[in-house]
Design a protein around this motif. Structure first.
Motif, short mmCIF file in Angstrom:
data_model
loop_
_atom_site.label_atom_id
_atom_site.label_comp_id
_atom_site.label_asym_id
_atom_site.label_seq_id
_atom_site.Cartn_x
_atom_site.Cartn_y
_atom_site.Cartn_z
N TYR A 138 1.46 -90.36 81.69
CA TYR A 138 0.42 -89.42 82.08
C TYR A 138 -0.95 -89.85 81.57
CZ TYR A 138 -2.33 -85.22 82.62
OH TYR A 138 -3.32 -84.36 82.96
N TYR A 139 -1.00 -90.39 80.35
CA TYR A 139 -2.28 -90.73 79.74
C TYR A 139 -2.63 -92.20 79.94
CZ TYR A 139 -1.50 -86.27 77.39
OH TYR A 139 -1.28 -84.95 77.13
N PRO A 140 -3.87 -92.49 80.35
CA PRO A 140 -4.29 -93.89 80.51
C PRO A 140 -4.26 -94.64 79.18
CG PRO A 140 -5.86 -92.37 81.54
CD PRO A 140 -4.94 -91.54 80.72
N ASP A 141 -3.86 -95.91 79.24
CA ASP A 141 -3.88 -96.78 78.06
C ASP A 141 -3.06 -96.23 76.91
OD1 ASP A 141 -5.66 -98.55 79.38
OD2 ASP A 141 -7.36 -97.30 78.78
N ALA A 142 -1.99 -95.51 77.24
CA ALA A 142 -1.16 -94.93 76.19
C ALA A 142 -0.22 -95.99 75.60
CB ALA A 142 -0.33 -93.78 76.76
N PRO A 143 0.14 -95.84 74.32
CA PRO A 143 1.13 -96.74 73.74
C PRO A 143 2.49 -96.55 74.41
CG PRO A 143 0.64 -94.93 72.24
CD PRO A 143 -0.33 -94.82 73.36
N LYS A 144 3.29 -97.60 74.40
CA LYS A 144 4.55 -97.60 75.15
C LYS A 144 5.76 -97.56 74.21
CE LYS A 144 2.32 -100.46 78.70
NZ LYS A 144 1.00 -100.37 78.01
N LEU A 145 6.69 -96.69 74.53
CA LEU A 145 7.94 -96.63 73.76
C LEU A 145 8.67 -97.96 73.85
CD1 LEU A 145 9.74 -94.63 72.13
CD2 LEU A 145 11.00 -94.25 74.26
N GLN A 146 8.56 -98.64 74.99
CA GLN A 146 9.23 -99.92 75.16
C GLN A 146 8.74 -100.97 74.17
OE1 GLN A 146 8.06 -98.05 77.54
NE2 GLN A 146 9.51 -97.88 79.26
N ASP A 147 7.46 -100.87 73.77
CA ASP A 147 6.93 -101.80 72.78
C ASP A 147 7.58 -101.57 71.41
OD1 ASP A 147 5.33 -102.94 74.68
OD2 ASP A 147 3.49 -101.93 74.05
N LEU A 148 7.80 -100.31 71.07
CA LEU A 148 8.52 -100.01 69.82
C LEU A 148 9.94 -100.56 69.88
CD1 LEU A 148 7.39 -96.32 69.12
CD2 LEU A 148 6.77 -98.35 67.80
N VAL A 149 10.59 -100.35 71.01
CA VAL A 149 11.97 -100.82 71.19
C VAL A 149 12.04 -102.34 71.05
CG1 VAL A 149 13.85 -101.06 72.86
CG2 VAL A 149 12.65 -98.86 72.61
N ALA A 150 11.11 -103.03 71.71
CA ALA A 150 11.11 -104.49 71.67
C ALA A 150 10.91 -105.00 70.24
CB ALA A 150 10.02 -105.04 72.59
N GLN A 151 10.03 -104.34 69.48
CA GLN A 151 9.78 -104.77 68.10
C GLN A 151 10.99 -104.52 67.21
OE1 GLN A 151 5.81 -103.52 66.51
NE2 GLN A 151 5.36 -102.98 68.64
N VAL A 152 11.66 -103.39 67.41
CA VAL A 152 12.87 -103.10 66.63
C VAL A 152 13.95 -104.14 66.91
CG1 VAL A 152 14.78 -101.48 66.30
CG2 VAL A 152 12.42 -100.63 66.39
N LYS A 153 14.12 -104.45 68.18
CA LYS A 153 15.13 -105.45 68.54
C LYS A 153 14.78 -106.81 67.96
CE LYS A 153 16.76 -103.25 72.81
NZ LYS A 153 16.84 -103.35 74.30
N ALA A 154 13.50 -107.15 68.00
CA ALA A 154 13.08 -108.45 67.46
C ALA A 154 13.26 -108.52 65.95
CB ALA A 154 11.62 -108.71 67.83
N SER A 155 13.26 -107.37 65.27
CA SER A 155 13.42 -107.36 63.81
C SER A 155 14.84 -107.69 63.38
CB SER A 155 13.02 -106.00 63.24
OG SER A 155 14.03 -105.02 63.53
N GLY A 156 15.79 -107.56 64.31
CA GLY A 156 17.19 -107.81 63.98
C GLY A 156 17.88 -106.64 63.31
N GLN A 157 17.18 -105.52 63.19
CA GLN A 157 17.75 -104.33 62.54
C GLN A 157 18.85 -103.72 63.40
OE1 GLN A 157 16.79 -102.49 59.59
NE2 GLN A 157 18.55 -101.20 60.05
N ARG A 158 20.02 -103.52 62.79
CA ARG A 158 21.09 -102.79 63.48
C ARG A 158 20.72 -101.31 63.50
NH1 ARG A 158 25.66 -100.25 61.39
NH2 ARG A 158 25.20 -101.13 59.32
N VAL A 159 20.95 -100.65 64.63
CA VAL A 159 20.56 -99.24 64.77
C VAL A 159 21.77 -98.41 65.18
CG1 VAL A 159 19.00 -97.59 65.83
CG2 VAL A 159 18.24 -99.94 65.47
N ASP A 160 22.19 -97.52 64.28
CA ASP A 160 23.31 -96.61 64.57
C ASP A 160 22.85 -95.16 64.64
OD1 ASP A 160 25.12 -98.76 64.50
OD2 ASP A 160 25.30 -98.60 62.33
N SER A 161 21.74 -94.86 63.99
CA SER A 161 21.24 -93.48 63.97
C SER A 161 19.72 -93.50 63.84
CB SER A 161 21.86 -92.69 62.82
OG SER A 161 21.46 -93.23 61.58
N ILE A 162 19.11 -92.38 64.26
CA ILE A 162 17.64 -92.28 64.26
C ILE A 162 17.22 -90.97 63.60
CG2 ILE A 162 15.57 -92.11 65.69
CD1 ILE A 162 16.99 -93.84 67.76
#
Length: 493
Positions: free
Chosen positions: A178-202
């Motif tokens: 909805y908002y122009p130039d908004a941050p993307k959840l996908q960018d957070l996801v990509a960074q978490v995956k790149a960190s190698g962190q296993r994720v079982d709970s949030i």
């Protein structure tokens, strides 16, 4: 207005195409009859072309753009109190205005020219966002950004989504929410995956905000109605259930829903998403930043976005050393404006968006903020006239070398008949004001208001605050539009 014109043009084009097919059959005979004479005219040209003898003209001179918007002329005659009183008399007595109060000033001198109960505290509805935006301009740099982080949790396989007060993050697959130039959840996801962190709970950390997440004077029905979401420190597309619809129903649990969206992207069971806090000193795994404050203020003002306005209020609170709560944000806003020299007598507010029916602001204050924003550099305020505020030696919030720091506020206002919450007004009636009036709208079931500025017929800038209470908006808004339109038509020197 522009959408309406486009539709009209489309209808004319369709009619034109139908007429062309009708006309072609009758014209074709004439074309065939004339063909022989046309050949006689064209033959020398075509022969010359075949033998390479055609002379090609030089290209035309480039077209130079001509500015269509000019600044208000410095020589425009000033409106007078008598002239304005005569011009407004036929419209300000309209019973459709209900309980009405207003104030009009000269944008070049700051002199108050006309008032009607200007000190009366009125329910401002969304025109309260003018005060929030003014405080933001005074307290924060216009490129200020908010950061949303993901850090490691307290146990192996756990991550924490840490809200930073940004409600604009989008989970849209194409990143265009909805908002122009908004941050993307996908960018957070990509960074978490790149960190190698296993994720079982949030865990979702909502602790950047404190106190209740729903203000006094708000109606819970406005959540389903799309006007507001509970104020959590992290949201997806302002809590909208349909991210691309302005007044989509909102979620009653924005922070938890943001965590569940993150879980879905990471393949985590949504049942393992909980609210909590990040451990001290946790390692950062990912981060995204909001658009600059100036862009978020523009969206909040043009589209009257309540969630954005409330988030900006808390941003001001944090910058001012207050807690990020409704109380802290209101206190910070008032402190910033008072320190800038504004008279806050009569101000009583419970939120930063104007959605609360408990809010009260006198039109004198709202008009004064717009007047200071409009004052040119080195102008002397003359606000004492007609019950105004200010003095002849200093302007509130004014920088004598470069004009007011509130000047950007003028560009955040919707354009009558053109943009945002004024796009559909001044179209079917009071059309003289279309394109000339810029104003923040305010609409509740018991309140309507317009606060902005206009160039009158003499080319003089007038600022105004027009406020109506105790009438439904479908009744009071046309009456308010007529008052502002009278200011546009005023040659009141």
């Amino acid at each position: 207005m522009f959408g309406r014109n486009k539709q009209n043009i489309g209808g004319l084009e369709a009619k034109r195409r139908r007429r062309i097919w009708i006309i072609v059959s009758s014209v074709l005979v004439l074309v065939l009859v004339a063909a022989a004479s046309v050949v006689a005219i064209l033959k020398p040209w075509t022969e010359e072309f075949r033998h390479g003898g055609l002379t090609i003209a030089d290209p035309p001179w480039p077209v130079k753009p001509v500015p269509q918007v000019a600044p208000a002329p410095v020589t425009a005659p000033a409106a007078t109190t008598n002239g304005l009183t005569a011009a407004l008399a036929p419209v300000v007595g309209n019973p459709d205005l209900g309980i009405f109060a207003g104030s009009v000033s000269d944008g070049d001198t700051g002199k108050v020219l006309w008032t009607m109960d200007a000190d009366k505290a009125m329910i401002p509805s969304s025109t309260a966002k003018i005060l929030t935006t003014a405080a933001g301009l005074l307290a924060l740099p216009d490129d200020h950004r908010l950061t949303t982080k993901i850090v490691a949790g307290a146990t192996p396989g756990q991550i924490v989504l840490v809200g930073g007060g940004d409600p604009t993050i989008t989970a849209q697959p194409d990143g265009k929410g909805y908002y122009p130039d908004a941050p993307k959840l996908q960018d957070l996801v990509a960074q978490v995956k790149a960190s190698g962190q296993r994720v079982d709970s949030i865990v979702v950390d909502n602790s950047a905000y404190s106190g209740p997440n729903f203000a006094p004077g708000w109606e819970t029905s406005d959540i389903a109605g799309g006007s507001i979401a509970p104020m959590d420190a992290v949201m997806i597309d302002g809590g909208r259930l349909d991210p691309l619809v302005e007044y989509s129903p909102r979620t009653p649990t924005p922070a938890l829903d943001a965590g569940k969206k993150l879980a879905a992207e990471l393949g985590v069971d949504q049942a393992k998403v909980t609210l909590g806090t990040a451990p001290a000193g946790a390692a950062q795994l990912a981060a995204v930043q909001s658009a600059p404050l100036r862009e978020r203020m523009l969206q909040a003002m043009v589209h009257s976005d309540n969630v954005l306005a409330e988030a900006i209020g808390r941003e001001v609170a944090v910058a001012s050393g207050q807690e990020a709560s409704f109380t802290g944000a209101v206190t910070a806003m008032s402190t910033v404006l008072q320190a800038a020299g504004f008279d806050l007598a009569g101000l009583k507010i419970s939120d930063n968006s104007g959605l609360s029916t408990e809010d009260h602001i006198p039109p004198r204050l709202l008009n004064r903020v717009l007047t200071v924003a409009a004052l040119p550099a080195n102008a002397d305020a003359q606000g004492n006239s007609a019950g105004g505020q200010g003095n002849s030696t200093a302007d509130p919030a004014s920088d004598k070398a470069g004009g007011s720091p509130l000047a950007p506020l003028l560009d955040y206002l919707p354009v009558a008949g053109g943009t945002g919450s004024l796009a559909n007004r001044y179209v079917d009636r009071d059309r003289d004001g279309a394109g000339w009036i810029r104003a923040k709208t305010g609409t509740l079931s018991v309140s309507s208001a317009l606060v902005g500025y206009v160039l009158d017929r003499d080319g003089r800038v007038l600022t105004f605050a027009l406020m109506s209470n105790d009438r439904p908006p479908e009744v009071s808004r046309p009456a308010l539009d007529a008052v502002a339109n009278a200011l546009r038509n005023c040659g009141c020197s």
